[in-house]
Design an enzyme around this catalytic site. Structure first.
Site, PDB file in Angstrom:
ATOM      1  N   SER A  68       0.794  -1.152  -0.028  1.00  0.00           N
ATOM      2  CA  SER A  68      -0.012  -0.117   0.101  1.00  0.00           C
ATOM      3  C   SER A  68       0.835   1.246  -0.152  1.00  0.00           C
ATOM      4  CB  SER A  68      -0.901  -0.069   0.998  1.00  0.00           C
ATOM      5  OG  SER A  68      -1.619   0.984   1.112  1.00  0.00           O
ATOM      6  N   ASP A 283      -3.159   6.272  -3.029  1.00  0.00           N
ATOM      7  CA  ASP A 283      -1.910   5.295  -2.551  1.00  0.00           C
ATOM      8  C   ASP A 283      -1.423   4.481  -3.305  1.00  0.00           C
ATOM      9  OD1 ASP A 283      -3.836   3.628  -2.073  1.00  0.00           O
ATOM     10  OD2 ASP A 283      -3.195   3.264  -0.019  1.00  0.00           O
ATOM     11  N   GLU A 377     -12.717   5.815   6.197  1.00  0.00           N
ATOM     12  CA  GLU A 377     -11.732   6.031   7.148  1.00  0.00           C
ATOM     13  C   GLU A 377     -11.270   7.606   7.124  1.00  0.00           C
ATOM     14  OE1 GLU A 377      -9.388   2.747   9.167  1.00  0.00           O
ATOM     15  OE2 GLU A 377      -8.704   2.814   7.228  1.00  0.00           O
ATOM     16  N   PRO A 506      -3.162   2.026  20.555  1.00  0.00           N
ATOM     17  CA  PRO A 506      -1.887   1.236  20.038  1.00  0.00           C
ATOM     18  C   PRO A 506      -2.071   0.942  18.414  1.00  0.00           C
ATOM     19  CG  PRO A 506      -3.196  -0.556  21.325  1.00  0.00           C
ATOM     20  CD  PRO A 506      -3.934   0.852  21.519  1.00  0.00           C
ATOM     21  N   GLY A 508      -2.016  -0.923  14.967  1.00  0.00           N
ATOM     22  CA  GLY A 508      -2.065  -2.291  14.614  1.00  0.00           C
ATOM     23  C   GLY A 508      -1.191  -2.524  13.695  1.00  0.00           C
ATOM     24  N   THR A 509      -0.485  -1.382  12.922  1.00  0.00           N
ATOM     25  CA  THR A 509       0.558  -1.555  11.999  1.00  0.00           C
ATOM     26  C   THR A 509       1.962  -1.244  12.383  1.00  0.00           C
ATOM     27  OG1 THR A 509       0.228   0.616  11.067  1.00  0.00           O
ATOM     28  CG2 THR A 509      -1.278  -1.416  10.217  1.00  0.00           C
TER      29      THR A 509
HETATM   30  P1  NG1 Z   1      -3.140   1.974  12.539  1.00  0.00           P
HETATM   31  O1  NG1 Z   1      -1.519   1.646  12.422  1.00  0.00           O
HETATM   32  O2  NG1 Z   1      -3.648   0.873  13.320  1.00  0.00           O
HETATM   33  O3  NG1 Z   1      -3.359   3.210  13.145  1.00  0.00           O
HETATM   34  C1  NG1 Z   1      -3.319   2.417   9.949  1.00  0.00           C
HETATM   35  C2  NG1 Z   1      -4.518   3.653   9.917  1.00  0.00           C
HETATM   36  C3  NG1 Z   1      -5.684   2.722   9.818  1.00  0.00           C
HETATM   37  C4  NG1 Z   1      -5.625   1.964   8.551  1.00  0.00           C
HETATM   38  C5  NG1 Z   1      -4.382   0.945   8.724  1.00  0.00           C
HETATM   39  C6  NG1 Z   1      -4.167  -0.143   7.580  1.00  0.00           C
HETATM   40  C7  NG1 Z   1      -4.548   5.700  10.880  1.00  0.00           C
HETATM   41  C8  NG1 Z   1      -4.708   6.490  11.993  1.00  0.00           C
HETATM   42  N1  NG1 Z   1      -4.553   4.574  10.952  1.00  0.00           N
HETATM   43  O4  NG1 Z   1      -3.687   1.834  11.290  1.00  0.00           O
HETATM   44  O5  NG1 Z   1      -6.662   3.784   9.199  1.00  0.00           O
HETATM   45  O6  NG1 Z   1      -5.789   2.417   7.136  1.00  0.00           O
HETATM   46  O7  NG1 Z   1      -3.224   1.707   9.005  1.00  0.00           O
HETATM   47  O8  NG1 Z   1      -3.399   0.396   6.515  1.00  0.00           O
HETATM   48  O9  NG1 Z   1      -4.685   6.242   9.619  1.00  0.00           O
HETATM   49 ZN    ZN Z   2      -3.666   1.220   0.312  1.00  0.00          ZN
END
Ligand code: NG1
Ligand code: ZN
Length: 551
Positions: A68, A283, A377, A506, A508-509
């Protein structure tokens, strides 16, 4: 299944795809994502898992290779379920297990899954659709997926370089035997653009709307594919493309693309500066889009996922009312949605809003509970879902003479609009066509669009802590349950500011804690964000330098 015919699985695993990384990785919100050089064995194992999933579901499954918006040395993989949606959550744990198990335990793990789901059709030659983005590492990793599929006697079908949403679309088309559309790239462009041109008619402009958009392809697949889209649009929309160096340029997502524009709140590199011209960025795998423009004073104005969501929900609401059919519509957001957008949509447009935890699967899931569910989002990932019942109602009503001519026109319009939308997942190309359709219908330029409401200034910050799992949240991540006392401190800080709102969660990525804050002025917002960040640092085991509070 300890069967000689699957000897290849283990031979391959041992000889060609040995596990090269000791630390565990996790199938997160965006599948697996890490350095491409560490992914070969993971890809192979995802090929295996896809075959098992396809046999269990007795359906076609997709595997998309992309990272991505991440920089080019990274890559990643996600599985696509039969209806074109993200992999079901209970199988995410299996994906994680498959990726992390030692080479000599792979066979046991496969057998464990077969037993758990009682998969008896191990000879079915299930189809696995494979797609990839433009990263130089992608073809090589696609080969690993294909080898995994072949090792379990599945049938890999390589779609080459495609956007993530295109692969989701292909999977759904295949599983609906073409009812959703033709499972080819041409079929995809044709479906979307036919609907788009049909609604637009022969007047390409309307009021303040002009049919030209400046497009930032992020040097990725979104650039490559728009070339075909442009042909299919036959001049109904003029897309001036920039940042279209496709492969090997090393510039993918660099200082451009939707994530850069949204998170830096800045105009990307490589685009011409033209005051008040409507621009958009996608993206690296073209599943997100944001719009923006520079005003006469070169001031940057962002129209992010929240703006798109409110535009779409508002317009659909109007058409639904014109149809005279009783359909319940809802907008799904996350806590990151700008408070002004939520207020506008609930107070002004009277569309109910639901808030869910971060991650597209949560939004998608919630959107399915409405007749028409719009979800986005703030970062620009989103789409609209129409329930089958809604589609049936529209079909029936279109034939029913008791509806007035005006109502039937609205019904027809709504039916065509559904075909502009890729319902399987957020899709930058489809979302762009949808936004352009609505702006055209309303006769709006980008400043008319922006005038609907004024965003509250907001700030996103990151804090590194020893273990981000100490932060636990509830109420769609808006309340922090642990560490104890942190939420109380946040409440006290927030109460000092007019229109103040803040939350922490926290990521997730990434291995960090994210802090979000908004308030009525930029200065107050920055201060609130830093104060909350400092509290996280103090109470959740921050590492490195403590955040500084601006004066
Ligand atoms: P995390 O890292 O969990 O905040 C981010 C984006 C999500 C989503 C994921 C997957 C923000 C604040 N967070 O997640 O909306 O797109 O990556 O790509 O934009
Ligand atoms: Zn993407």
């Amino acid at each position: 299944m300890a069967n000689n015919s699957y000897r290849t699985v283990y031979a391959f695993a041992r000889e060609m795809y040995p596990k090269t990384v000791k630390t565990d990785i996790q199938y997160g919100t965006a599948g697996f994502r890490t350095r491409a050089v560490d992914l070969e064995y993971v890809m192979y194992r995802m090929g295996l898992l896809a075959v098992l999933r396809a046999r269990y579901k007795k359906a076609v499954i997709g595997v998309m290779i992309t990272a991505s918006h991440n920089p080019e040395p990274d890559n990643g993989v996600k599985l696509v379920d039969p209806h074109g949606e993200m992999l079901e959550q209970s199988w995410e744990a299996w994906a994680t297990k498959f990726a992390n198990v030692a080479d000599n335990k792979l066979e046991d793990t496969i057998n464990e899954l077969i037993k758990e789901y009682n998969i008896t059709n191990m000879n079915d030659r299930v189809e696995i659709l494979v797609g990839k983005d433009t990263r130089p590492s992608s073809p090589h990793l696609a080969k690993s997926v294909v080898d995994g599929v072949l090792a379990l006697s599945g049938k890999p079908i390589d779609f080459g370089i495609v956007t993530t949403p295109q692969l989701h679309y292909f999977v759904k088309c295949r599983n609906t035997r073409g009812a959703y559309g033709l499972p080819t790239e041409d079929g995809y462009y044709k479906k979307l653009t036919t609907a788009f041109k049909n609604i637009r008619g022969s007047n390409f402009t309307n009021g303040n709307y002009t049919n030209r958009v400046i497009y930032d392809g992020a040097n990725g697949v979104g650039a490559k594919k728009v070339k075909f889209l442009k042909e299919a649009l036959q001049g109904s929309l003029i897309i001036d493309m920039y940042n279209d160096e496709i492969i090997g340029s090393g510039k993918l997502n660099y200082l451009c693309g939707a994530d850069f524009v949204k998170s830096q709140q800045k105009f990307p590199t490589g685009l011409p500066v033209e005051s008040n011209a409507r621009c958009c960025s996608v993206d690296g795998d073209a599943d997100r889009i944001v719009y923006y423009y520079l005003d006469e004073n070169n001031k940057f104005h962002l129209m992010d996922g929240d703006r798109i969501a409110t535009l779409v929900a508002g317009y659909l609401q109007e058409i639904v009312q014109q149809t005279g059919i009783d359909l319940n519509m809802g907008l799904v957001q996350t806590a990151y949605a700008n408070g002004a957008s939520t207020e506008y949509i609930t107070e002004k447009l009277k569309v109910p809003v639901a808030c869910v935890p971060t991650g597209v699967k949560h939004l998608h899931h919630k959107a399915l509970t409405f007749d028409i569910g719009v979800y986005f989002e703030a970062n620009g990932h989103g789409t609209v879902i129409f329930s089958q019942e809604t589609k049936n109602k529209l079909k029936e009503a279109a034939k029913n003479n008791s509806y007035s001519e005006e109502q039937r026109k609205a019904i027809e319009k709504l039916q065509i609009l559904i075909d502009v939308i890729n319902e399987t997942v957020g899709d930058a190309i489809s979302d762009m066509l949808l936004v352009e359709t609505i702006l055209h219908a309303k006769g709006w330029n980008v400043t008319d669009w922006e005038a609907c409401y004024t965003d509250l200034p907001n700030r996103l910050m990151k804090v590194t802590v020893k273990d981000r799992r100490v932060i636990k949240t509830k109420d769609a991540e808006r309340i922090c349950v642990t560490p104890e006392g942190l939420q109380k401190e946040i409440n006290t800080l927030v109460s000092k500011y007019s229109k103040g709102r803040a939350f922490v969660r926290p990521s997730g990525t990434e291995d960090i804690v994210r802090i979000y804050a908004e308030a009525s002025t930029r200065k107050e917002t920055d201060k609130l964000a830093a104060e909350v960040a400092l509290k996280v640092f103090e109470l959740a085991g921050g590492t490195g330098n403590a955040p500084e509070i601006p004066q």
